[in-house]
Design an enzyme around this catalytic site. Structure first.
Site, PDB file in Angstrom:
ATOM      1  N   ASP A   1       0.796  -1.219   0.073  1.00 53.02           N
ATOM      2  CA  ASP A   1       0.084   0.025  -0.251  1.00 53.02           C
ATOM      3  C   ASP A   1       1.021   1.339   0.070  1.00 53.02           C
ATOM      4  OD1 ASP A   1      -3.252   0.617   0.310  1.00 53.02           O
ATOM      5  OD2 ASP A   1      -1.956   1.919   1.565  1.00 53.02           O
TER       6      ASP A   1
ATOM      7  N   TYR B   1      -3.802  10.856   0.845  1.00 51.01           N
ATOM      8  CA  TYR B   1      -4.104  10.859  -0.728  1.00 51.01           C
ATOM      9  C   TYR B   1      -4.125  12.165  -1.519  1.00 51.01           C
ATOM     10  CZ  TYR B   1      -5.585   5.865   0.393  1.00 51.01           C
ATOM     11  OH  TYR B   1      -5.566   4.771   0.927  1.00 51.01           O
TER      12      TYR B   1
ATOM     13  N   HIS C   1      -4.467  -7.873   0.211  1.00 53.32           N
ATOM     14  CA  HIS C   1      -4.085  -6.501   0.259  1.00 53.32           C
ATOM     15  C   HIS C   1      -3.134  -6.429   1.676  1.00 53.32           C
ATOM     16  CE1 HIS C   1      -3.320  -2.318  -0.670  1.00 53.32           C
ATOM     17  NE2 HIS C   1      -3.814  -1.932   0.582  1.00 53.32           N
TER      18      HIS C   1
END
Length: 451
Positions: A226, A373, A427
């Site tokens: 990630d 983000y 993930h």
């Protein structure tokens, strides 16, 4: 004359392309100040301070009062997890959280490993630092930095750490043991959030590099998935001589020719160098595309207006849990959206899931974590076009959001020496499959150490 000029230009371009295509570029290291106000003229305090996770009756009572006032909307019939977190199953989570979950006990578990803080570029950086309990005479541990992502935390590594630091106790060879450092990304958990705009993965990589130097490591291994994968990649781009090896379980491959072949790859896979396993993981293309659309709505919100949704999540523990834990359902296995409980307890315990949620709730860092983000999903990220010339290992877990074939990885990481198709997992690799990830890290580092 014009023909000669044209031929000379074409020849010059071809020569330039061959000479420059594998040029080992690095990112400029630069410096920064992310604390409040202007940078003080006095030097920064570089001391490393012990830290302990704590709680209080006031904190727990406030949580319980907010949980008691929850308002839920009934789910649609037979909707399972297709509309997001199913509120019928959420009732079970709420009941367990309110009546059985022991936060004080989990705080003791969190304090099982040594915690520290240190000031870097104006921010208080939190990390855990775990050394091998014992080593054979004459052996030194390999320093390894492990970086989490969103919506994760340093706690994701608690089950993999003993496999790396004390391998003999867990049936693994003692020839390879690690000294593990797991920092919290600034704005996540116990690491202070930036007071200024622009704090991105490159700034984080630089801070973590300074952290490793402060701990006395001139060369070290790095591992991440990630955001951790991007931060570790940026470290290798910034200071390749200090990063001995880079291990990833996710890769951001955006600017290369091979990603364009995805449209044709499922029919002409062999032509583009895809294996049979690649083809299985990338097809049918329509299903892969719609799965990405379903799973990336959060990204658009957080990369545009993170503070708006952050206001709601930071005020409601139940809303926060639904928002975070939904990711641990469908990012672990997309087929889990067909289950009434989202398959959450098939891979994780409620204690582990709620502990991760509490690290966001008690620190009030969901908004600052989401801002990462907005700072990173930009059009002017120069690092995307810079290849990584550090020995690299990659673990491809089959339920990752996007499968990245070896061909793609090698286009950005030319020194890829290890690529593994993992038998299972998604993930949150370290959290879900610590044994598999530990084995692949050990395999990769073993290859490097024997060279």
């Amino acid at each position: 004359m014009w023909l000669e000029i044209l031929l000379a230009s074409v020849l010059g371009f071809v020569i330039y392309w061959f000479v420059s295509k594998d040029k080992e570029e690095t990112l400029p290291l630069e410096d920064g100040w992310w604390g409040p106000g202007v940078r003080p003229t006095a030097g920064e305090d570089e001391s490393i301070r012990p830290f302990k996770v704590e709680t209080s009756d006031e904190e727990i009572n406030d949580l319980h009062q907010r949980i008691d006032k929850v308002r839920l909307t009934p789910p649609l019939e037979d909707s399972r997890f297709h509309y997001g977190f199913n509120s019928n199953y959420l009732k079970k989570i709420i009941s367990y959280w309110r009546n059985e979950f022991d936060w004080r006990k989990q705080v003791e578990i969190l304090n099982r490993y040594p915690h520290f803080k240190t000031k870097i570029e104006g921010l208080d950086i939190h990390f855990i630092h775990v050394k091998p309990p014992q080593l054979p005479s004459g052996q030194t541990p390999k320093p390894l930095l492990m970086v989490h992502g969103w919506p994760g935390s340093f706690y994701e590594f608690y089950k993999i750490i003993p496999l790396l630091t004390d391998p003999e106790k867990h049936g693994l060879s003692s020839e390879l043991a690690f000294e593990v450092v797991c920092p919290s990304i600034p704005g996540y958990g116990f690491s202070e959030a930036s007071s200024k705009k622009g704090f991105n993965s490159v700034a984080t990589a630089r801070i973590f590099y300074k952290l490793m130097l402060r701990l006395g490591f001139q060369q070290f291994y790095v591992q991440g998935g990630d955001w951790g994968a991007l931060i570790c990649t940026n470290m290798a781009q910034l200071v390749p001589s200090h990063v001995k090896g880079l291990h990833l379980n996710m890769a951001f491959i955006l600017r290369n020719f091979y990603t364009l072949t995805l449209l044709l790859g499922w029919r002409f896979g062999r032509l583009f160098g895809y294996t049979k396993r690649d083809m299985e993981l990338m097809s049918p293309l329509k299903k892969i595309f719609f799965n990405l659309v379903r799973e990336t709505g959060y990204m658009h919100i957080q990369s545009t207006k993170p503070d708006t949704v952050g206001c709601a999540l930071n005020d409601s523990p139940v809303g926060l849990a639904a928002y975070i834990l939904e990711k641990f359902s469908t990012w672990t296995n997309p087929e889990f959206r067909d289950l009434e409980d989202g398959g959450l307890e098939r891979k994780f315990s409620l204690d582990d899931l709620l502990t991760g949620t509490m690290l966001y709730w008690t620190t009030g860092t969901i908004t600052s974590s989401q801002r990462f983000y907005k700072e990173n999903l930009r059009l002017d990220n120069t690092h995307e076009g810079v290849k990584v010339h550090v020995p690299t290992g990659f673990a491809a877990f089959p339920c990752e959001l996007v499968h990245v074939p070896e061909k793609w990885v090698k286009s950005k990481y030319p020194k890829l020496i290890s690529y593994s198709y993992m038998p299972r997992g998604g993930h949150f690799a370290a959290f879900e499959e610590p044994e598999l990830l530990a084995q692949d890290i050990r395999k990769f580092v073993g290859l490097l150490e024997r060279q």
